[in-house]
Structure formats: C-alpha cells, structure tokens
Design a protein around this motif. Structure first.
Motif, PDB file in Angstrom:
ATOM      1  N   ILE A 142       0.838  -1.200   0.000  1.00  0.00           N
ATOM      2  CA  ILE A 142       0.000   0.000   0.000  1.00  0.00           C
ATOM      3  C   ILE A 142       0.874   1.252   0.000  1.00  0.00           C
ATOM      4  O   ILE A 142       0.625   2.209  -0.751  1.00  0.00           O
ATOM      5  CB  ILE A 142      -0.941   0.002   1.216  1.00  0.00           C
ATOM      6  CG1 ILE A 142      -1.977  -1.120   1.110  1.00  0.00           C
ATOM      7  CG2 ILE A 142      -1.610   1.358   1.382  1.00  0.00           C
ATOM      8  CD1 ILE A 142      -2.978  -0.946   0.007  1.00  0.00           C
ATOM      9  N   GLU A 143       1.921   1.249   0.833  1.00  0.00           N
ATOM     10  CA  GLU A 143       2.803   2.420   0.897  1.00  0.00           C
ATOM     11  C   GLU A 143       3.469   2.662  -0.459  1.00  0.00           C
ATOM     12  O   GLU A 143       3.544   3.806  -0.933  1.00  0.00           O
ATOM     13  CB  GLU A 143       3.860   2.228   1.979  1.00  0.00           C
ATOM     14  CG  GLU A 143       4.753   3.440   2.178  1.00  0.00           C
ATOM     15  CD  GLU A 143       5.767   3.240   3.294  1.00  0.00           C
ATOM     16  OE1 GLU A 143       6.226   4.232   3.863  1.00  0.00           O
ATOM     17  OE2 GLU A 143       6.106   2.069   3.595  1.00  0.00           O
ATOM     18  N   ALA A 144       3.938   1.587  -1.103  1.00  0.00           N
ATOM     19  CA  ALA A 144       4.625   1.729  -2.389  1.00  0.00           C
ATOM     20  C   ALA A 144       3.672   2.183  -3.495  1.00  0.00           C
ATOM     21  O   ALA A 144       4.061   2.901  -4.410  1.00  0.00           O
ATOM     22  CB  ALA A 144       5.282   0.407  -2.777  1.00  0.00           C
ATOM     23  N   SER A 145       2.415   1.780  -3.409  1.00  0.00           N
ATOM     24  CA  SER A 145       1.451   2.131  -4.448  1.00  0.00           C
ATOM     25  C   SER A 145       1.005   3.578  -4.362  1.00  0.00           C
ATOM     26  O   SER A 145       0.470   4.121  -5.331  1.00  0.00           O
ATOM     27  CB  SER A 145       0.224   1.227  -4.357  1.00  0.00           C
ATOM     28  OG  SER A 145      -0.574   1.583  -3.241  1.00  0.00           O
ATOM     29  N   ARG A 146       1.201   4.193  -3.182  1.00  0.00           N
ATOM     30  CA  ARG A 146       0.720   5.562  -2.925  1.00  0.00           C
ATOM     31  C   ARG A 146      -0.792   5.673  -3.110  1.00  0.00           C
ATOM     32  O   ARG A 146      -1.329   6.749  -3.386  1.00  0.00           O
ATOM     33  CB  ARG A 146       1.439   6.583  -3.807  1.00  0.00           C
ATOM     34  CG  ARG A 146       2.947   6.611  -3.617  1.00  0.00           C
ATOM     35  CD  ARG A 146       3.591   7.700  -4.445  1.00  0.00           C
ATOM     36  NE  ARG A 146       5.027   7.716  -4.252  1.00  0.00           N
ATOM     37  CZ  ARG A 146       5.655   8.349  -3.257  1.00  0.00           C
ATOM     38  NH1 ARG A 146       4.943   9.002  -2.360  1.00  0.00           N
ATOM     39  NH2 ARG A 146       6.976   8.313  -3.171  1.00  0.00           N
ATOM     40  N   LEU A 147      -1.465   4.566  -2.958  1.00  0.00           N
ATOM     41  CA  LEU A 147      -2.906   4.534  -3.136  1.00  0.00           C
ATOM     42  C   LEU A 147      -3.593   4.908  -1.827  1.00  0.00           C
ATOM     43  O   LEU A 147      -3.204   4.416  -0.764  1.00  0.00           O
ATOM     44  CB  LEU A 147      -3.335   3.129  -3.554  1.00  0.00           C
ATOM     45  CG  LEU A 147      -4.798   2.938  -3.926  1.00  0.00           C
ATOM     46  CD1 LEU A 147      -5.052   3.503  -5.317  1.00  0.00           C
ATOM     47  CD2 LEU A 147      -5.164   1.453  -3.882  1.00  0.00           C
ATOM     48  N   PRO A 148      -4.609   5.769  -1.848  1.00  0.00           N
ATOM     49  CA  PRO A 148      -5.374   6.022  -0.624  1.00  0.00           C
ATOM     50  C   PRO A 148      -5.947   4.718  -0.087  1.00  0.00           C
ATOM     51  O   PRO A 148      -6.561   3.951  -0.827  1.00  0.00           O
ATOM     52  CB  PRO A 148      -6.476   6.978  -1.085  1.00  0.00           C
ATOM     53  CG  PRO A 148      -5.927   7.646  -2.314  1.00  0.00           C
ATOM     54  CD  PRO A 148      -5.098   6.587  -2.987  1.00  0.00           C
ATOM     55  N   ALA A 149      -5.723   4.442   1.190  1.00  0.00           N
ATOM     56  CA  ALA A 149      -6.173   3.168   1.769  1.00  0.00           C
ATOM     57  C   ALA A 149      -6.439   3.343   3.250  1.00  0.00           C
ATOM     58  O   ALA A 149      -5.838   4.197   3.913  1.00  0.00           O
ATOM     59  CB  ALA A 149      -5.135   2.069   1.542  1.00  0.00           C
TER      60      ALA A 149
END
Length: 352
Positions: A142-149
């Motif tokens: 999730i951190e690497a994707s920079r996707l809101p989560a």
C-alpha cells in the motif's frame, strides 16, 4: 438527420441550476439540495442526457471503484461472518456513491506482489484492507502504491500516513477474562487467535492482563485460526493438558463454537463445569447451545467508518456529509498513532 446529443450546459439551463451543481447532481456528488437534484433529474430525463463516464475517467484518471483487499483463503472469506459484516458496512456507504466495489483475495501462500502491482497500475481509486497478517506485506504494498487506503484492524508495520480503524482488542480480551474471574472461575484457559494477526495477539494480551490483576495463573493457551475446527481441536488439547479448567475464553465465536462441541463430547456441562466466552457477536453466538456470552466486535461500524474515511480522502463525499445529529453512538478514540479505536462491549448469554 442525426439528433444532437444534449450537453451538460443544456441540462443545467433546463434545470435552472449552475453547471457545477448539475455535474454534482448527475455524478452522485454531495452538497446538492433535494430541489436541485429533482430539477436536474427531470432535465436529464426530458433531454435524454447520458453522462460520458468513460470520457470523465480519462480526464479525472478515476476508475470509480475501490478495492476490498482480503489476504485469506476463499473458503474462509465465504464462511466467516466477519467478512459478510465487512461487506455490509462498506456497502452501507458505497450504495450512496458512484463507486463500485472490487474484491481482491490475496492468498497467504504467495507474495503481495500481484496485489501490489494491481494497486499500482491504477485499477482502483482506493482500498480497504482487512484480516491482514504479519507476513502478507500489504502495508509495504500500500505504501509503495501511494494509493489512498484504510486498514480495518491494526497492522503490524504501520507507516507514516497509514490510516486505520480498529476495536480495542486488548480491552476486549480483558473484559472477557474479567467476566470469567467475576463469576468465580479460577482455572481459565484461552484459545488464542493466530500469532501473525494483531487481533489474536491483542486479545491474548488482554487475557494475560486480566489474570495478572486478579492474581491468577493462566491456564493452558492453545492457538487456533478463527475457525470452528481449530476451536474444537484446541479445546481437546486444553482438556488433555489440564482437565481441571473451569473456564475458557476463545478469541472468536467460531472457535468458541468448536470448543462447545469438544466440551459436549467430553461430557462437560456449560456453564456448570466449564464457562465459555467468545469474541465477535456476528450471529454465531445466538445459534450455539448454549448461546454464547461474547464480546461484541463492531465490524460493520468499523468497515463503515473506514469506507467513509476513504471516500472523504477521495473527495467522493465531504466530511460535512457524515454529520448525523441523530447518531447516538460514541465516536472512536483517536490514539497517538492516528488509529481510530472503538470500544468493545460484553454481551451476556447462557454460556457463562
């Protein structure tokens, strides 16, 4: 002769509203009065306006979808009421939006690379992560994707900016054990959750804390995986190790249900010989014999709060839209890490 396709400007003019108000009304946005929404809906119907969602996605780079990420086997997802409750909580929010739900099953025996790649490739606008394990690598993905989560449940490896909604599982384990102590139990065993999940570790910590404060030594502790089968086998092992136990706290209602089956097979009466308490209160506790005393795990509300927080981050709803003057539920407590934490509640039934 071809008919001219009506434009958004024409819809706004016909409805007597601004272009931005017409856009919000058509796209399911917030801050649109009931009168304006009705006027726009009427104009859309009269003019035959069809929003070009594909073109809008190209401009906004939005997919109009969010993911529910579940690192569990398919059979557990289908059979554990935790996940049905999660879906109910999410859908209670998503049904009022223009967003679709995408389910991602991340199997434990494979790396998180497949999920990470899917998230990085922009297939969804955001994600809700539940039932995560120590080694599934989802925090890093999730951190690497920079996707809101938003995580439902405390992750093992939080990172700056990670958002989480949780229940106080340490407190829940403690009030469960304190209840058994208060009813006079002195040899209390525990069927713990998996050691690679924070919920299992936190409930175990609460169990030990309550016994320390009561000046009691813990009975046998055997781990399960939140299933009926492991609850039954753990109870068999506990009785073999210490036949004098007079109570057991199981870290889920499914495991408590398995414990009841084992106790019945060994001729132990519940609660006369062995008191039993579970954790979750998601429907299973009402159907066991006897009905289970348990700790309510507010999964529906956690999923709802997590989804609301995600949609606010995405701009799909505003924080003002969430205000409900009729809501009497206690708000979550925000801890120093930024985690929103709900309080557990003891639910008394016949098993203790």
């Amino acid at each position: 002769m071809s008919m001219q396709v009506p434009t958004l400007e024409e819809v706004a003019l016909a409805a007597g509203v601004s272009r931005s108000t017409a856009s919000r009304a058509i796209n399911g946005g917030s801050r649109v009065s009931a009168e304006a929404q009705a006027a726009v809906d009427d104009a859309v119907a009269r003019l035959g306006f069809v929003p070009n969602r594909a073109a809008r996605s190209l401009v906004t780079r939005r997919t109009n979808s969010v993911a529910l990420v579940v690192p569990e086997p398919d059979e557990r997802f289908l059979n554990d009421p935790f996940f049905a409750a999660t879906l109910r909580g999410m859908n209670s929010v998503l049904k009022n939006s223009d967003l679709q739900l995408v389910l991602l099953i991340a199997k434990l025996d494979e790396s998180a690379g497949r999920i990470a790649q899917y998230l990085r490739n922009g297939h969804v606008d955001g994600a809700i992560v539940v039932s995560h394990h120590r080694k599934d690598g989802l925090e890093g993905a999730i951190e690497a994707s920079r996707l809101p989560a938003v995580f439902v449940g405390r992750p093992f490896h939080p990172f700056p900016g990670l958002r989480c909604v949780d229940v106080d599982n340490v407190g829940g384990g403690k009030i469960a054990t304190e209840h058994l102590v208060a009813r006079g139990c002195r040899r209390i065993a525990h069927i713990a959750g998996p050691g690679d999940m924070t919920a299992g570790e936190d409930r175990l910590e609460g169990f030990h804390a309550a016994l320390r404060e009561a000046g009691l030594e813990p009975g046998p502790v055997v781990r399960g995986d939140f299933t009926i089968a492991t609850g039954a086998s753990a109870m068999d092992q506990i009785l073999a190790e210490d036949p004098t136990i007079d109570a057991v706290f199981a870290a889920s209602d499914l495991m408590a249900s398995g414990a009841l089956q084992s106790l019945a097979a060994h001729g132990r009466r519940v609660p006369e010989d062995v008191a039993v308490i579970g954790y979750d209160d998601l429907g299973v506790a009402d159907d066991t014999v006897p009905a289970l005393t348990t700790v309510a795990n507010p999964v529906v509300r956690m999923a709802r709060l997590a989804t609301e927080e995600l949609l606010v981050t995405l701009g799909a709803i505003s924080a003002e839209d969430l205000a409900d003057p009729s809501d009497t539920e206690l708000p979550p407590v925000v801890d120093p890490t930024g985690r929103s934490v709900l309080a557990p509640v003891l639910v008394l039934r016949a098993s203790s």
